[in-house]
Design a protein around this motif. Structure first.
Motif, PDB file in Angstrom:
ATOM      1  N   GLN A 122       4.050 -19.017  13.785  1.00  0.00           N
ATOM      2  CA  GLN A 122       4.063 -17.392  14.515  1.00  0.00           C
ATOM      3  C   GLN A 122       4.161 -16.653  14.068  1.00  0.00           C
ATOM      4  OE1 GLN A 122       5.987 -17.879  18.252  1.00  0.00           O
ATOM      5  NE2 GLN A 122       5.433 -20.080  17.955  1.00  0.00           N
ATOM      6  N   LEU A 123       5.226 -16.625  13.008  1.00  0.00           N
ATOM      7  CA  LEU A 123       5.786 -15.536  11.852  1.00  0.00           C
ATOM      8  C   LEU A 123       4.889 -14.987  11.224  1.00  0.00           C
ATOM      9  CD1 LEU A 123       9.637 -16.152  11.881  1.00  0.00           C
ATOM     10  CD2 LEU A 123       8.265 -13.923  13.033  1.00  0.00           C
ATOM     11  N   GLU A 124       4.282 -15.663  10.694  1.00  0.00           N
ATOM     12  CA  GLU A 124       3.108 -15.848   9.756  1.00  0.00           C
ATOM     13  C   GLU A 124       2.419 -15.568  10.263  1.00  0.00           C
ATOM     14  OE1 GLU A 124       2.762 -15.451   6.772  1.00  0.00           O
ATOM     15  OE2 GLU A 124       0.939 -15.555   6.841  1.00  0.00           O
ATOM     16  N   GLN A 125       1.683 -15.262  11.066  1.00  0.00           N
ATOM     17  CA  GLN A 125       0.508 -14.454  11.826  1.00  0.00           C
ATOM     18  C   GLN A 125       0.768 -13.418  12.410  1.00  0.00           C
ATOM     19  OE1 GLN A 125      -1.202 -16.419  15.308  1.00  0.00           O
ATOM     20  NE2 GLN A 125      -1.575 -18.249  13.651  1.00  0.00           N
ATOM     21  N   LEU A 126       2.472 -12.746  12.707  1.00  0.00           N
ATOM     22  CA  LEU A 126       2.976 -11.432  13.053  1.00  0.00           C
ATOM     23  C   LEU A 126       2.351 -11.063  11.809  1.00  0.00           C
ATOM     24  CD1 LEU A 126       5.214 -12.762  16.100  1.00  0.00           C
ATOM     25  CD2 LEU A 126       3.123 -11.749  16.492  1.00  0.00           C
ATOM     26  N   ARG A 127       3.608 -11.093  10.568  1.00  0.00           N
ATOM     27  CA  ARG A 127       2.996 -10.441   9.417  1.00  0.00           C
ATOM     28  C   ARG A 127       1.691 -10.694   9.319  1.00  0.00           C
ATOM     29  NH1 ARG A 127       1.642 -10.423   4.601  1.00  0.00           N
ATOM     30  NH2 ARG A 127       0.823 -12.800   4.711  1.00  0.00           N
ATOM     31  N   ALA A 128       0.234 -11.295   8.890  1.00  0.00           N
ATOM     32  CA  ALA A 128      -0.235 -11.068   9.192  1.00  0.00           C
ATOM     33  C   ALA A 128      -1.157 -10.023   9.330  1.00  0.00           C
ATOM     34  CB  ALA A 128      -1.590 -12.411   9.362  1.00  0.00           C
ATOM     35  N   THR A 129      -0.576 -10.109  10.624  1.00  0.00           N
ATOM     36  CA  THR A 129      -1.424  -9.033  11.840  1.00  0.00           C
ATOM     37  C   THR A 129      -0.830  -7.185  10.781  1.00  0.00           C
ATOM     38  OG1 THR A 129      -1.206 -10.034  13.576  1.00  0.00           O
ATOM     39  CG2 THR A 129      -1.196  -8.030  13.876  1.00  0.00           C
ATOM     40  N   TYR A 130       0.520  -7.504  10.631  1.00  0.00           N
ATOM     41  CA  TYR A 130       1.129  -6.396  10.257  1.00  0.00           C
ATOM     42  C   TYR A 130       0.240  -6.053   9.150  1.00  0.00           C
ATOM     43  CZ  TYR A 130       4.890  -3.289   8.469  1.00  0.00           C
ATOM     44  OH  TYR A 130       5.053  -2.033   7.805  1.00  0.00           O
ATOM     45  N   GLU A 131      -0.330  -6.774   7.807  1.00  0.00           N
ATOM     46  CA  GLU A 131      -0.775  -6.380   6.770  1.00  0.00           C
ATOM     47  C   GLU A 131      -1.723  -5.767   6.981  1.00  0.00           C
ATOM     48  OE1 GLU A 131      -0.742  -9.367   3.678  1.00  0.00           O
ATOM     49  OE2 GLU A 131      -2.013  -9.262   4.079  1.00  0.00           O
ATOM     50  N   GLY A 132      -2.896  -6.244   8.296  1.00  0.00           N
ATOM     51  CA  GLY A 132      -3.767  -5.868   9.151  1.00  0.00           C
ATOM     52  C   GLY A 132      -4.104  -4.079   9.205  1.00  0.00           C
ATOM     53  N   GLU A 133      -2.361  -4.430   9.274  1.00  0.00           N
ATOM     54  CA  GLU A 133      -2.620  -2.048   9.616  1.00  0.00           C
ATOM     55  C   GLU A 133      -3.079  -1.612   8.671  1.00  0.00           C
ATOM     56  OE1 GLU A 133      -1.638  -0.150  12.254  1.00  0.00           O
ATOM     57  OE2 GLU A 133      -2.277  -2.189  13.634  1.00  0.00           O
ATOM     58  N   LEU A 134      -2.633  -2.112   7.182  1.00  0.00           N
ATOM     59  CA  LEU A 134      -2.129  -0.866   6.073  1.00  0.00           C
ATOM     60  C   LEU A 134      -4.124  -1.647   5.601  1.00  0.00           C
ATOM     61  CD1 LEU A 134      -1.375   0.452   4.522  1.00  0.00           C
ATOM     62  CD2 LEU A 134      -0.372  -1.577   2.757  1.00  0.00           C
ATOM     63  N   MET A 135      -4.550  -3.026   5.177  1.00  0.00           N
ATOM     64  CA  MET A 135      -5.696  -2.894   5.251  1.00  0.00           C
ATOM     65  C   MET A 135      -6.885  -2.065   6.172  1.00  0.00           C
ATOM     66  SD  MET A 135      -5.637  -7.364   4.571  1.00  0.00           S
ATOM     67  CE  MET A 135      -7.252  -7.130   3.965  1.00  0.00           C
ATOM     68  N   ALA A 136      -6.901  -1.694   6.982  1.00  0.00           N
ATOM     69  CA  ALA A 136      -7.819  -0.822   7.893  1.00  0.00           C
ATOM     70  C   ALA A 136      -7.488   0.160   6.951  1.00  0.00           C
ATOM     71  CB  ALA A 136      -7.228  -1.349   9.374  1.00  0.00           C
ATOM     72  N   ILE A 137      -6.298   1.268   6.873  1.00  0.00           N
ATOM     73  CA  ILE A 137      -6.250   2.108   6.042  1.00  0.00           C
ATOM     74  C   ILE A 137      -7.022   2.231   5.185  1.00  0.00           C
ATOM     75  CG2 ILE A 137      -4.541   3.674   5.812  1.00  0.00           C
ATOM     76  CD1 ILE A 137      -2.910   2.546   8.039  1.00  0.00           C
ATOM     77  N   LEU A 138      -7.054   1.027   3.693  1.00  0.00           N
ATOM     78  CA  LEU A 138      -7.290   1.142   2.512  1.00  0.00           C
ATOM     79  C   LEU A 138      -8.741   1.412   2.316  1.00  0.00           C
ATOM     80  CD1 LEU A 138      -4.043  -1.132   1.257  1.00  0.00           C
ATOM     81  CD2 LEU A 138      -4.502   1.671   1.455  1.00  0.00           C
ATOM     82  N   SER A 139      -9.199   0.456   4.003  1.00  0.00           N
ATOM     83  CA  SER A 139     -10.661  -0.047   3.753  1.00  0.00           C
ATOM     84  C   SER A 139     -11.088   1.348   4.282  1.00  0.00           C
ATOM     85  CB  SER A 139     -10.977  -1.376   4.603  1.00  0.00           C
ATOM     86  OG  SER A 139     -10.323  -1.959   3.990  1.00  0.00           O
ATOM     87  N   ALA A 140     -11.143   2.394   5.498  1.00  0.00           N
ATOM     88  CA  ALA A 140     -11.148   3.196   5.572  1.00  0.00           C
ATOM     89  C   ALA A 140     -11.266   4.042   4.553  1.00  0.00           C
ATOM     90  CB  ALA A 140     -10.699   3.965   6.810  1.00  0.00           C
ATOM     91  N   GLY A 141     -10.514   4.316   3.647  1.00  0.00           N
ATOM     92  CA  GLY A 141     -11.002   5.082   2.379  1.00  0.00           C
ATOM     93  C   GLY A 141     -11.179   4.906   1.567  1.00  0.00           C
ATOM     94  N   GLN A 142     -11.510   3.274   1.205  1.00  0.00           N
ATOM     95  CA  GLN A 142     -12.517   3.449  -0.009  1.00  0.00           C
ATOM     96  C   GLN A 142     -13.365   3.848   0.252  1.00  0.00           C
ATOM     97  OE1 GLN A 142     -11.222   2.152  -2.251  1.00  0.00           O
ATOM     98  NE2 GLN A 142     -12.659   0.184  -3.423  1.00  0.00           N
ATOM     99  N   VAL A 143     -14.216   3.453   2.002  1.00  0.00           N
ATOM    100  CA  VAL A 143     -14.967   3.833   2.509  1.00  0.00           C
ATOM    101  C   VAL A 143     -15.619   5.374   2.098  1.00  0.00           C
ATOM    102  CG1 VAL A 143     -16.295   3.729   4.406  1.00  0.00           C
ATOM    103  CG2 VAL A 143     -15.668   1.632   4.083  1.00  0.00           C
ATOM    104  N   ALA A 144     -14.189   6.024   2.685  1.00  0.00           N
ATOM    105  CA  ALA A 144     -14.567   8.087   2.553  1.00  0.00           C
ATOM    106  C   ALA A 144     -15.267   7.960   0.810  1.00  0.00           C
ATOM    107  CB  ALA A 144     -13.635   8.096   3.134  1.00  0.00           C
ATOM    108  N   GLY A 145     -14.178   6.893   0.091  1.00  0.00           N
ATOM    109  CA  GLY A 145     -14.157   7.481  -1.213  1.00  0.00           C
ATOM    110  C   GLY A 145     -13.343   8.167  -1.791  1.00  0.00           C
ATOM    111  N   VAL A 146     -12.304   8.054  -0.882  1.00  0.00           N
ATOM    112  CA  VAL A 146     -10.870   9.251  -1.181  1.00  0.00           C
ATOM    113  C   VAL A 146      -9.934   7.675  -2.125  1.00  0.00           C
ATOM    114  CG1 VAL A 146     -11.097  10.885  -0.069  1.00  0.00           C
ATOM    115  CG2 VAL A 146     -10.002   8.728   1.581  1.00  0.00           C
ATOM    116  N   PHE A 147     -10.325   6.763  -1.603  1.00  0.00           N
ATOM    117  CA  PHE A 147      -9.518   5.535  -2.280  1.00  0.00           C
ATOM    118  C   PHE A 147     -10.212   5.028  -2.886  1.00  0.00           C
ATOM    119  CE2 PHE A 147      -6.486   5.414   1.501  1.00  0.00           C
ATOM    120  CZ  PHE A 147      -5.475   6.778   1.393  1.00  0.00           C
ATOM    121  N   ASP A 148      -9.438   4.509  -4.468  1.00  0.00           N
ATOM    122  CA  ASP A 148     -10.874   3.749  -4.885  1.00  0.00           C
ATOM    123  C   ASP A 148      -9.168   1.886  -5.639  1.00  0.00           C
ATOM    124  OD1 ASP A 148     -12.341   2.237  -7.329  1.00  0.00           O
ATOM    125  OD2 ASP A 148     -11.662   3.983  -8.771  1.00  0.00           O
ATOM    126  N   LEU A 149     -10.028   1.056  -5.078  1.00  0.00           N
ATOM    127  CA  LEU A 149      -9.809  -0.153  -4.983  1.00  0.00           C
ATOM    128  C   LEU A 149     -10.223  -1.592  -5.790  1.00  0.00           C
ATOM    129  CD1 LEU A 149      -6.896   0.672  -2.337  1.00  0.00           C
ATOM    130  CD2 LEU A 149      -7.012   0.257  -4.219  1.00  0.00           C
TER     131      LEU A 149
END
Lengths: 196, 196
Positions: A122-149
């Motif tokens: 249960q907790l692992e899923q909540l942790r993954a959900t939180y991590e997903g918040e950051l991943m979404a931001i990083l993905s958007a920046g990667q697509v926009a070309g402002v991040f390079d990961l």
DNA sequence: GTCTATAATTAGATAGAC
DNA sequence: GTCTATCTAATTATAGAC
């Protein structure tokens, strides 16, 4: 979980959880006895079982509540459309939230292995959900070309590990203010993910 | 078969430490009993006390040995004169060393609070010594103008927290090779500290 | 060096009085 | 709701046989 609504349950129940949180963080779940928690609250050990079916559930409830609060606080935040601003918002939020709850954070990271398998999952899923918040931001920046990961998931874990590490050394009595710390970490995060 | 005296001591001692390391990492120091360790080694609990005066000392010896090995391995490394190259060397060394010893690393970070005060203080000094290695590199780069950091100590802690976090998720069975992981982290560290 | 046996203590959890 | 008393089981560590 509080299961009774009597005049005492509103006060002893929270005090039990507070005492358990403090003692678990300081000495570790396995080391702390129910008698120690009871002594801290000011009752006898038997009385604790009016508020938790057992010690394991007491631990899980603390960790679950922490993750629920983390996700609720995050959900209450505005997330900027611009990736760089969204990343700054996440960074500052993460540091603030974690510095405000050192005991809960410590338990959340240290006591996972003392959970039974369904509780852990249960907790692992909540942790993954939180991590997903950051991943979404990083993905958007990667697509926009402002991040390079090279790897969004690894990058999000690296950033979260770096930020959470602040709880191991920061003290309000030290030379740096929380604002100083936020700024220092934000500059490092910003540069770490940036496209050059 | 010749007399057993002496012939076992060279092999049982290390097996006790190996079993303790494995079990402490998996279940936590406070949760693991001397009987469990003994069972894993294949002896009775009483026999363990030929190799350690008590459980606490067994834990401390494992942690001390880990830190000694870390500092010795680091000391055996060439440190480049150019700050950027020195930082890359540190980063790759840290990841490699920690991925090679997941159990020892886990114990080193999780069981500090189960040490008595003098034992804790000894390990804290070794940790500070290691941190000093990175601080020296960051300072040299700052002076040379190739790094731009607001606080060297905070930066070194942030970098170490980020790098050590790799042990919480990396598995050899996963999609990424160790070389991949080294490269991903190195690019993030390099950019995080760089002057722009 | 390892075994068996045990001392001394403590743990989580429950029952029943009040 | 809390207390006292208690059950059962497990713990660390030691003593003495072999």
């Amino acid at each position: 979980m509080a299961r009774t609504q009597g005049s005492y349950s509103g006060t002893t129940g929270p005090r039990v959880r507070k005492a358990a949180q403090k003692l678990f963080a300081r000495n570790g779940y396995a080391t702390v006895s129910m008698r120690q928690i009871a002594a801290d609250v000011g009752v006898q050990a038997g009385a604790l079982y009016n508020y938790t079916p057992d010690k394991q559930t007491l631990l899980f409830d603390l960790m679950k509540q922490h993750m629920d609060e983390l996700l609720a606080a995050r959900a209450a935040q505005d997330v900027a459309q611009v990736p760089l601003a969204a990343l700054e918002g996440f960074t500052r939020f993460h540091i603030r939230f974690h510095l405000d709850r050192p005991d809960a954070v410590f338990i959340a990271y240290m006591e996972l292995r003392n959970l039974t398998e369904p509780h852990f999952e249960q907790l692992e899923q909540l942790r993954a959900t939180y991590e997903g918040e950051l991943m979404a931001i990083l993905s958007a920046g990667q697509v926009a070309g402002v991040f390079d990961l090279r790897d969004i998931k690894v990058a999000s874990r690296a950033v979260i590990a770096m930020l959470t590490g602040v709880t191991t050394w920061y003290r309000d009595s030290g030379a740096l203010s929380r604002e100083d710390v936020e700024e220092i970490y934000w500059q490092m995060v910003r540069k770490a993910v940036a496209a050059t």
